[in-house]
Scaffold this active site. Structure first.
Site, PDB file in Angstrom:
ATOM      1  N   ASN A  91      41.428  61.220  27.580  1.00  0.00           N
ATOM      2  CA  ASN A  91      41.147  61.670  26.230  1.00  0.00           C
ATOM      3  C   ASN A  91      41.650  60.707  25.159  1.00  0.00           C
ATOM      4  O   ASN A  91      41.247  60.802  24.008  1.00  0.00           O
ATOM      5  CB  ASN A  91      41.789  63.061  26.046  1.00  0.00           C
ATOM      6  N   TYR A 157      34.435  50.758  17.382  1.00  0.00           N
ATOM      7  CA  TYR A 157      34.606  52.053  18.041  1.00  0.00           C
ATOM      8  C   TYR A 157      33.300  52.493  18.699  1.00  0.00           C
ATOM      9  O   TYR A 157      33.288  52.940  19.852  1.00  0.00           O
ATOM     10  CB  TYR A 157      35.062  53.081  17.008  1.00  0.00           C
ATOM     11  N   LYS A 161      32.743  53.158  22.732  1.00  0.00           N
ATOM     12  CA  LYS A 161      32.355  54.466  23.253  1.00  0.00           C
ATOM     13  C   LYS A 161      31.006  54.416  23.973  1.00  0.00           C
ATOM     14  O   LYS A 161      30.800  55.137  24.965  1.00  0.00           O
ATOM     15  CB  LYS A 161      32.335  55.497  22.126  1.00  0.00           C
ATOM     16  N   THR A 192      41.512  67.772  13.729  1.00  0.00           N
ATOM     17  CA  THR A 192      42.756  67.380  14.391  1.00  0.00           C
ATOM     18  C   THR A 192      43.589  66.534  13.439  1.00  0.00           C
ATOM     19  O   THR A 192      43.074  66.022  12.434  1.00  0.00           O
ATOM     20  CB  THR A 192      42.470  66.550  15.654  1.00  0.00           C
TER      21      THR A 192
END
Length: 259
Positions: A91, A157, A161, A192
């Site tokens: 994660n 990023y 991914k 979050t």
């Protein structure tokens, strides 16, 4: 809560905050022995204590999974502590550089790949043999919706991914006959601490403007909750999903529908 993870050992990276924390708490509550992996020792030991107080079983292991030696050590410690490894949720990850692609220097590029891609490669490299030794199991990689789409100012990023999804599919095919399922989780916008912090990094908007823009982009009109992601992650790591492997599974409030 059920005990569908009874006697199983599950390793979670990025376990002390957000989705990782919620997943650790959920999976421990369902009977798993959970290895909590993260760099922050204070938060790690605190979460271990909280899970134990709630009646679960957890062990915190300080690890920087951007380093191959640390990823290998993490798996060794999991097996040494509990005698086996049945599954893992990889994660850890975050955007670390934001802005136009022309402004990304090579150092920032490589740092982004180390955190978001190399960490998953190292994890798979050492988790798979351990899981195979004990009869198979499941691995879940958090690829995010950036694995199938792209957004402005997050080129490094997005690239990492996308690669995580390819890595997931390849590993799934390699390990299908060994009874190891490998899937990618496509998470959308989730409320979050990391997401809140990222709102402060937007190159042109204030943190408040950036946050409102993120919420407004969600088709369902709100951000996801870590507990919602944790419930889906627990399902995908359980024996209830033994016919699912090599899949990209979205829990994103509809975001991939518009990509």
């Amino acid at each position: 809560m059920s005990a569908r993870f009874a006697e199983k050992v599950i390793l979670i990276t990025g376990a002390t905050s957000g989705v990782g924390r919620a997943s650790a708490e959920r999976i421990a509550s369902e009977g798993a022995k959970v290895i909590l992996a993260a760099r922050g020792q204070e938060a790690g030991h605190a979460l271990e204590a909280e899970i134990r107080t709630a009646g679960g079983e957890a062990t915190f292991v300080a690890a920087d999974v951007r380093m191959e030696s640390e990823a290998a050590k993490l798996v060794r410690q999991a097996v040494s502590r509990y005698g086996r490894l049945d599954g893992a949720f990889n994660n850890v990850g975050a955007p670390t550089t934001m802005g136009p692609i022309t402004d990304i220097d090579s150092k920032a590029w490589h740092a982004e790949l180390e955190l978001n891609l190399s960490s998953v490669f190292y994890a798979l490299k050492y988790q798979i043999p351990a899981i195979r030794e004990y009869g198979g199991g499941a691995i879940l990689n958090n690829a995010s919706t950036c694995a199938v789409g792209a957004y402005p100012h997050t080129a490094a990023y997005d690239a990492a991914k996308h690669a995580v999804l390819g890595l997931t599919r390849s590993a799934a095919l390699d390990m299908a006959e060994a009874g190891i399922r490998v899937n990618a989780l496509l998470t959308g916008g989730v409320d979050t601490p990391l997401t809140r912090r990222l709102a402060t990094m937007h190159p042109t908007l204030t943190p408040e403007e950036s946050w409102h823009e993120q919420v407004a982009y969600q088709p369902v009109g709100r951000m996801g909750r870590p507990e919602e992601i944790a419930a889906f992650a627990a399902f995908l790591l359980s024996d209830e999903t033994m016919f699912i492997t090599g899949a990209a599974l979205a829990i994103d409030g509809g975001m991939t529908a518009r990509l």
